[in-house]
Write a protein that holds these residues in place. Structure first.
Motif, PDB file in Angstrom:
ATOM      1  N   PRO A  45       2.142  -3.099  -4.192  1.00 27.36           N
ATOM      2  CA  PRO A  45       3.412  -3.728  -4.567  1.00 27.36           C
ATOM      3  C   PRO A  45       4.633  -2.997  -3.996  1.00 27.36           C
ATOM      4  CG  PRO A  45       1.945  -3.680  -6.451  1.00 27.36           C
ATOM      5  CD  PRO A  45       1.288  -2.864  -5.364  1.00 27.36           C
ATOM      6  N   TRP A  46       4.594  -1.671  -3.972  1.00 27.26           N
ATOM      7  CA  TRP A  46       5.709  -0.909  -3.416  1.00 27.26           C
ATOM      8  C   TRP A  46       5.864  -1.201  -1.927  1.00 27.26           C
ATOM      9  CZ3 TRP A  46       6.839   2.688   0.295  1.00 27.26           C
ATOM     10  CH2 TRP A  46       8.076   3.343   0.178  1.00 27.26           C
ATOM     11  N   ILE A  47       4.734  -1.250  -1.200  1.00 26.96           N
ATOM     12  CA  ILE A  47       4.794  -1.559   0.230  1.00 26.96           C
ATOM     13  C   ILE A  47       5.392  -2.946   0.441  1.00 26.96           C
ATOM     14  CG2 ILE A  47       3.426  -1.926   2.331  1.00 26.96           C
ATOM     15  CD1 ILE A  47       1.431   0.184   1.166  1.00 26.96           C
ATOM     16  N   PHE A  48       4.974  -3.916  -0.354  1.00 24.73           N
ATOM     17  CA  PHE A  48       5.547  -5.264  -0.277  1.00 24.73           C
ATOM     18  C   PHE A  48       7.054  -5.224  -0.546  1.00 24.73           C
ATOM     19  CE2 PHE A  48       1.515  -7.257   0.133  1.00 24.73           C
ATOM     20  CZ  PHE A  48       1.700  -8.613   0.340  1.00 24.73           C
ATOM     21  N   ASP A  49       7.453  -4.473  -1.562  1.00 28.91           N
ATOM     22  CA  ASP A  49       8.876  -4.391  -1.908  1.00 28.91           C
ATOM     23  C   ASP A  49       9.697  -3.752  -0.794  1.00 28.91           C
ATOM     24  OD1 ASP A  49       8.411  -5.580  -4.364  1.00 28.91           O
ATOM     25  OD2 ASP A  49       8.443  -3.678  -5.489  1.00 28.91           O
ATOM     26  N   GLU A  51       8.669  -3.109   2.593  1.00 23.22           N
ATOM     27  CA  GLU A  51       8.441  -3.565   3.965  1.00 23.22           C
ATOM     28  C   GLU A  51       8.221  -5.070   4.073  1.00 23.22           C
ATOM     29  OE1 GLU A  51       5.176  -1.288   5.567  1.00 23.22           O
ATOM     30  OE2 GLU A  51       6.117   0.617   5.031  1.00 23.22           O
ATOM     31  N   GLY A  52       8.114  -5.735   2.938  1.00 18.36           N
ATOM     32  CA  GLY A  52       7.822  -7.160   2.941  1.00 18.36           C
ATOM     33  C   GLY A  52       6.365  -7.416   3.265  1.00 18.36           C
ATOM     34  N   ARG A  57       1.122  -6.562   6.157  1.00 13.80           N
ATOM     35  CA  ARG A  57       0.088  -7.159   7.024  1.00 13.80           C
ATOM     36  C   ARG A  57      -0.083  -6.349   8.310  1.00 13.80           C
ATOM     37  NH1 ARG A  57      -2.737  -9.608   3.297  1.00 13.80           N
ATOM     38  NH2 ARG A  57      -1.462 -11.054   2.114  1.00 13.80           N
ATOM     39  N   ASP A  58       0.982  -5.741   8.817  1.00  8.39           N
ATOM     40  CA  ASP A  58       0.851  -4.863   9.985  1.00  8.39           C
ATOM     41  C   ASP A  58      -0.020  -3.660   9.653  1.00  8.39           C
ATOM     42  OD1 ASP A  58       2.499  -6.561  11.455  1.00  8.39           O
ATOM     43  OD2 ASP A  58       4.290  -5.301  11.233  1.00  8.39           O
ATOM     44  N   ARG A  59       0.232  -3.065   8.498  1.00  8.16           N
ATOM     45  CA  ARG A  59      -0.594  -1.926   8.059  1.00  8.16           C
ATOM     46  C   ARG A  59      -2.051  -2.359   7.863  1.00  8.16           C
ATOM     47  NH1 ARG A  59       2.084   2.580   6.254  1.00  8.16           N
ATOM     48  NH2 ARG A  59       4.341   2.388   6.015  1.00  8.16           N
ATOM     49  N   GLU A  60      -2.224  -3.531   7.258  1.00 11.68           N
ATOM     50  CA  GLU A  60      -3.562  -4.052   7.007  1.00 11.68           C
ATOM     51  C   GLU A  60      -4.312  -4.278   8.321  1.00 11.68           C
ATOM     52  OE1 GLU A  60      -5.112  -7.389   4.012  1.00 11.68           O
ATOM     53  OE2 GLU A  60      -3.864  -8.208   5.617  1.00 11.68           O
ATOM     54  N   GLN A  61      -3.639  -4.848   9.303  1.00  9.54           N
ATOM     55  CA  GLN A  61      -4.282  -5.106  10.590  1.00  9.54           C
ATOM     56  C   GLN A  61      -4.753  -3.802  11.240  1.00  9.54           C
ATOM     57  OE1 GLN A  61      -2.184  -7.782  13.218  1.00  9.54           O
ATOM     58  NE2 GLN A  61      -3.241  -6.994  15.016  1.00  9.54           N
ATOM     59  N   ALA A  62      -3.914  -2.785  11.223  1.00 10.50           N
ATOM     60  CA  ALA A  62      -4.291  -1.494  11.800  1.00 10.50           C
ATOM     61  C   ALA A  62      -5.470  -0.881  11.035  1.00 10.50           C
ATOM     62  CB  ALA A  62      -3.096  -0.541  11.792  1.00 10.50           C
ATOM     63  N   MET A  63      -5.453  -0.984   9.715  1.00 13.33           N
ATOM     64  CA  MET A  63      -6.528  -0.419   8.898  1.00 13.33           C
ATOM     65  C   MET A  63      -7.844  -1.153   9.138  1.00 13.33           C
ATOM     66  SD  MET A  63      -7.553   1.861   6.809  1.00 13.33           S
ATOM     67  CE  MET A  63      -5.980   2.598   6.414  1.00 13.33           C
TER      68      MET A  63
END
Length: 172
Positions: A45-49, A51-52, A57-63
């Motif tokens: 939730p903090w990341i969403f708040d 970075e949107g 999703r950019d972090r998720e793609q890299a992971m």
């Protein structure tokens, strides 16, 4: 088998079933969302708040790209992991993909008290879950080697079903 990758909507049981599968198969278990939280030191939730959704999703793609390079693990993905073509390609190439399907009613019941789901911070979470499933269901099915229903089934029974059905799959 390279990896066993679980996809599906929020509340389908990916983390719970993933842990049980990993134990049964004697493989390490990774949850892509938990890996992101560990690396960033912040919850989703903090990341969403901050970075949107695009930043998350950019972090998720890299992971996902990194985790799919492993050999011999059980991976639980976030519900929206299939939204990007690059992720679908990485998941499909990374191992056997199991789509854990859950009805919207089941998802509502399993996510009602969970405050760690930024997309459900709406006046009508059920409508949100229906809209998400309408878009994501075809994408889950596109990459799935198996589709397994989780509604009204104990996690242990789902695990046994997956293990039995994996044995019957032809090599790819």
């Amino acid at each position: 088998m390279r990896n066993l990758i679980l996809v599906g909507p929020m509340g389908a049981g990916k983390s719970t079933i993933g842990r049980l599968l990993a134990k049964e198969l004697r493989l390490p278990f990774k949850d892509s969302d938990k890996e992101i939280e560990t690396r960033t030191g912040a919850n989703i939730p903090w990341i969403f708040d901050q970075e949107g959704e695009v930043g998350f999703r950019d972090r998720e793609q890299a992971m996902l790209a990194e985790l799919c390079e492993f050999d011999g693990l059980v991976l639980a993905t976030g519900g929206g992991a299939v939204m990007r073509d690059a992720n679908r390609q990485a998941l499909h190439a990374g191992g056997r993909v199991v789509y854990l399907h859950a009805s919207v009613e089941q998802q509502v019941g399993r996510t009602a008290r969970d405050r760690n789901r930024p997309l459900l911070r709406t006046a009508n979470p059920e409508a949100t879950l229906r809209a998400l499933l309408a878009v994501r269901d075809p994408l889950y099915r596109e990459i799935a080697d198996l589709v397994v229903q989780t509604d009204e089934r104990p996690p242990r029974m789902v695990v046994l079903d997956i293990l039995e059905r994996l044995q019957r799959l032809p090599p790819r």
